[in-house]
Scaffold this motif. Structure first.
Motif, PDB file in Angstrom:
ATOM      1  N   GLY A  23      -4.609   6.184   0.333  1.00 57.84           N
ATOM      2  CA  GLY A  23      -3.735   5.058   0.668  1.00 57.84           C
ATOM      3  C   GLY A  23      -4.028   4.517   2.053  1.00 57.84           C
ATOM      4  O   GLY A  23      -4.019   3.304   2.273  1.00 57.84           O
ATOM      5  N   TRP A  24      -4.298   5.418   3.005  1.00 59.05           N
ATOM      6  CA  TRP A  24      -4.655   4.988   4.355  1.00 59.05           C
ATOM      7  C   TRP A  24      -5.967   4.224   4.346  1.00 59.05           C
ATOM      8  O   TRP A  24      -6.100   3.193   5.006  1.00 59.05           O
ATOM      9  CB  TRP A  24      -4.765   6.210   5.271  1.00 59.05           C
ATOM     10  CG  TRP A  24      -5.206   5.853   6.663  1.00 59.05           C
ATOM     11  CD1 TRP A  24      -4.410   5.496   7.709  1.00 59.05           C
ATOM     12  CD2 TRP A  24      -6.552   5.780   7.134  1.00 59.05           C
ATOM     13  NE1 TRP A  24      -5.174   5.210   8.809  1.00 59.05           N
ATOM     14  CE2 TRP A  24      -6.495   5.379   8.490  1.00 59.05           C
ATOM     15  CE3 TRP A  24      -7.799   6.014   6.557  1.00 59.05           C
ATOM     16  CZ2 TRP A  24      -7.624   5.212   9.264  1.00 59.05           C
ATOM     17  CZ3 TRP A  24      -8.935   5.845   7.343  1.00 59.05           C
ATOM     18  CH2 TRP A  24      -8.841   5.457   8.679  1.00 59.05           C
ATOM     19  N   ARG A  32       0.971   6.033   3.722  1.00 54.27           N
ATOM     20  CA  ARG A  32      -0.404   6.060   4.229  1.00 54.27           C
ATOM     21  C   ARG A  32      -0.572   7.256   5.159  1.00 54.27           C
ATOM     22  O   ARG A  32      -0.713   7.107   6.363  1.00 54.27           O
ATOM     23  CB  ARG A  32      -0.718   4.758   4.967  1.00 54.27           C
ATOM     24  CG  ARG A  32      -0.596   3.521   4.103  1.00 54.27           C
ATOM     25  CD  ARG A  32      -0.898   2.248   4.888  1.00 54.27           C
ATOM     26  NE  ARG A  32      -0.077   2.091   6.060  1.00 54.27           N
ATOM     27  CZ  ARG A  32       1.173   1.657   6.044  1.00 54.27           C
ATOM     28  NH1 ARG A  32       1.743   1.347   4.892  1.00 54.27           N
ATOM     29  NH2 ARG A  32       1.861   1.532   7.163  1.00 54.27           N
ATOM     30  N   ARG A  59      -7.365   2.535   1.869  1.00 48.50           N
ATOM     31  CA  ARG A  59      -7.192   1.211   1.249  1.00 48.50           C
ATOM     32  C   ARG A  59      -6.546   0.236   2.225  1.00 48.50           C
ATOM     33  O   ARG A  59      -6.974  -0.914   2.346  1.00 48.50           O
ATOM     34  CB  ARG A  59      -6.341   1.343  -0.020  1.00 48.50           C
ATOM     35  CG  ARG A  59      -7.055   1.981  -1.198  1.00 48.50           C
ATOM     36  CD  ARG A  59      -6.277   1.742  -2.484  1.00 48.50           C
ATOM     37  NE  ARG A  59      -4.943   2.316  -2.412  1.00 48.50           N
ATOM     38  CZ  ARG A  59      -4.627   3.533  -2.852  1.00 48.50           C
ATOM     39  NH1 ARG A  59      -5.564   4.318  -3.367  1.00 48.50           N
ATOM     40  NH2 ARG A  59      -3.390   3.988  -2.771  1.00 48.50           N
ATOM     41  N   PHE A  71       0.807  -1.218   0.000  1.00 48.52           N
ATOM     42  CA  PHE A  71       0.000   0.000   0.000  1.00 48.52           C
ATOM     43  C   PHE A  71       0.838   1.265   0.000  1.00 48.52           C
ATOM     44  O   PHE A  71       0.322   2.344  -0.264  1.00 48.52           O
ATOM     45  CB  PHE A  71      -0.934   0.009   1.214  1.00 48.52           C
ATOM     46  CG  PHE A  71      -1.990  -1.056   1.150  1.00 48.52           C
ATOM     47  CD1 PHE A  71      -3.126  -0.884   0.373  1.00 48.52           C
ATOM     48  CD2 PHE A  71      -1.845  -2.250   1.833  1.00 48.52           C
ATOM     49  CE1 PHE A  71      -4.097  -1.869   0.296  1.00 48.52           C
ATOM     50  CE2 PHE A  71      -2.812  -3.240   1.763  1.00 48.52           C
ATOM     51  CZ  PHE A  71      -3.936  -3.050   0.996  1.00 48.52           C
ATOM     52  N   SER A 125      -5.578   9.972   3.861  1.00 50.54           N
ATOM     53  CA  SER A 125      -5.311   9.777   2.432  1.00 50.54           C
ATOM     54  C   SER A 125      -6.035   8.536   1.925  1.00 50.54           C
ATOM     55  O   SER A 125      -6.462   7.672   2.696  1.00 50.54           O
ATOM     56  CB  SER A 125      -3.812   9.640   2.179  1.00 50.54           C
ATOM     57  OG  SER A 125      -3.323   8.426   2.747  1.00 50.54           O
ATOM     58  N   GLU A 162      -1.948  12.570  -1.545  1.00 43.84           N
ATOM     59  CA  GLU A 162      -1.391  11.354  -2.141  1.00 43.84           C
ATOM     60  C   GLU A 162      -0.491  11.741  -3.303  1.00 43.84           C
ATOM     61  O   GLU A 162      -0.791  12.676  -4.053  1.00 43.84           O
ATOM     62  CB  GLU A 162      -2.501  10.430  -2.613  1.00 43.84           C
ATOM     63  CG  GLU A 162      -2.010   9.014  -2.897  1.00 43.84           C
ATOM     64  CD  GLU A 162      -3.156   8.026  -2.955  1.00 43.84           C
ATOM     65  OE1 GLU A 162      -2.939   6.846  -2.622  1.00 43.84           O
ATOM     66  OE2 GLU A 162      -4.272   8.424  -3.335  1.00 43.84           O
TER      67      GLU A 162
END
Length: 206
Positions: A60-61, A54, A63, A51, A58, A93
Motif C-alpha cells: 500500500g505504501w 500505508r 502504490r 490507498f 507495505s 497488508e
C-alpha cells in the motif's frame, strides 16, 4: 536628544515599509491558483481514502508513493525520487478478516487486527477469555488454563463519550510552540517506528 530619538523611532517603520515592494500581480496569481485550481483536497483524499493504510514497507505504501511521484511529475516537478528511510523489516497488508460471536446468539464483533499480526490459516474458533498479563508473575496464574481459548490480554478500552467533539482545532499558541521544536523526536527510523512491537509479539507468543 530624546525628541530626536523618538522621531527616529517613529520614522523607521515608515521607511522600512516604503522600501518593501509589494508584487500585487503575483499575489493575485497565487490567490487565483489557490481558490480556483487548487489540488490540495483532491490529492489528500486520494492518498487517505484511495490507498488506505500505508504501513512502512507495505505494498500500500509503494502504490501511494508511486502515485505521488506521478502526481508531482504532472505538476511539472523534476528530479523526483524516493529517499531511503531506515532499515526495512517485513511488509504487512490486511487482506480480509471477520470476528463473529456465535453463542449464545450471533453478533458481529467490531475488531481490527494489530499491524504486523501473523496470519491465521482457515477459521479459528474457541471461547474467549480475558487475561491481564503485566509481569512475569502473571504467567503462573494462567498456566494450563488457556489451551484452546481465544486469549484477550487486558481490559476493554472504555468507549469515548458520545458528546465529545470528534476533532479539535489547534490554538495559535500551540501551533507557535510546534514551530520552536528543534528535535523532531520519534520516529527517527523504521525500528523506532515500531517501538514496543517486538516485545508485544514476544509476550503474545508466550
Amino acid at each position: 536628544m530624546i525628541k530626536k530619538l523618538l522621531a527616529l523611532i517613529l520614522v523607521a517603520p515608515i521607511a522600512a515599509a516604503a522600501q518593501e515592494r509589494i508584487d500585487s500581480a503575483m499575489n493575485a496569481r497565487i490567490r487565483d491558483e489557490g481558490f480556483n485550481r487548487s489540488k490540495v483536497l483532491e490529492t489528500a483524499v486520494t492518498l487517505s481514502d484511495g490507498f488506505g493504510p500505508r504501513l512502512a514497507g507495505s505494498e500500500g505504501w509503494r502504490r501511494a508513493a508511486r502515485w505521488a511521484q506521478d502526481r508531482l511529475a504532472s505538476f511539472g516537478a523534476r528530479n523526483i525520487a524516493l529517499e531511503p528511510w531506515g532499515k526495512r523489516g517485513k511488509g504487512w497488508e490486511l487482506d480480509w478478516y471477520s470476528v463473529d460471536m456465535t453463542a449464545p446468539y450471533y453478533l458481529h464483533v467490531y475488531a481490527m487486527p494489530n499491524a504486523w499480526s501473523p496470519p491465521i490459516r482457515g477459521k479459528l474458533s474457541g471461547s474467549p477469555v480475558v487475561v491481564t498479563i503485566r509481569a512475569e508473575s502473571d504467567y503462573a496464574r494462567y498456566r494450563g488454563k488457556l489451551r484452546g481459548k481465544i486469549v484477550m490480554n487486558g481490559l476493554p478500552t472504555p468507549v469515548r463519550g458520545r458528546f465529545d467533539a470528534l476533532a479539535r482545532r489547534f490554538t495559535d499558541s500551540y501551533l507557535d510552540s510546534l514551530s520552536k521544536l528543534t528535535d523532531p523526536g520519534h520516529p527517527q527510523d523504521y525500528w523506532d517506528d515500531i517501538d514496543g512491537w517486538a516485545k508485544s509479539m514476544e509476550q503474545r507468543n508466550r
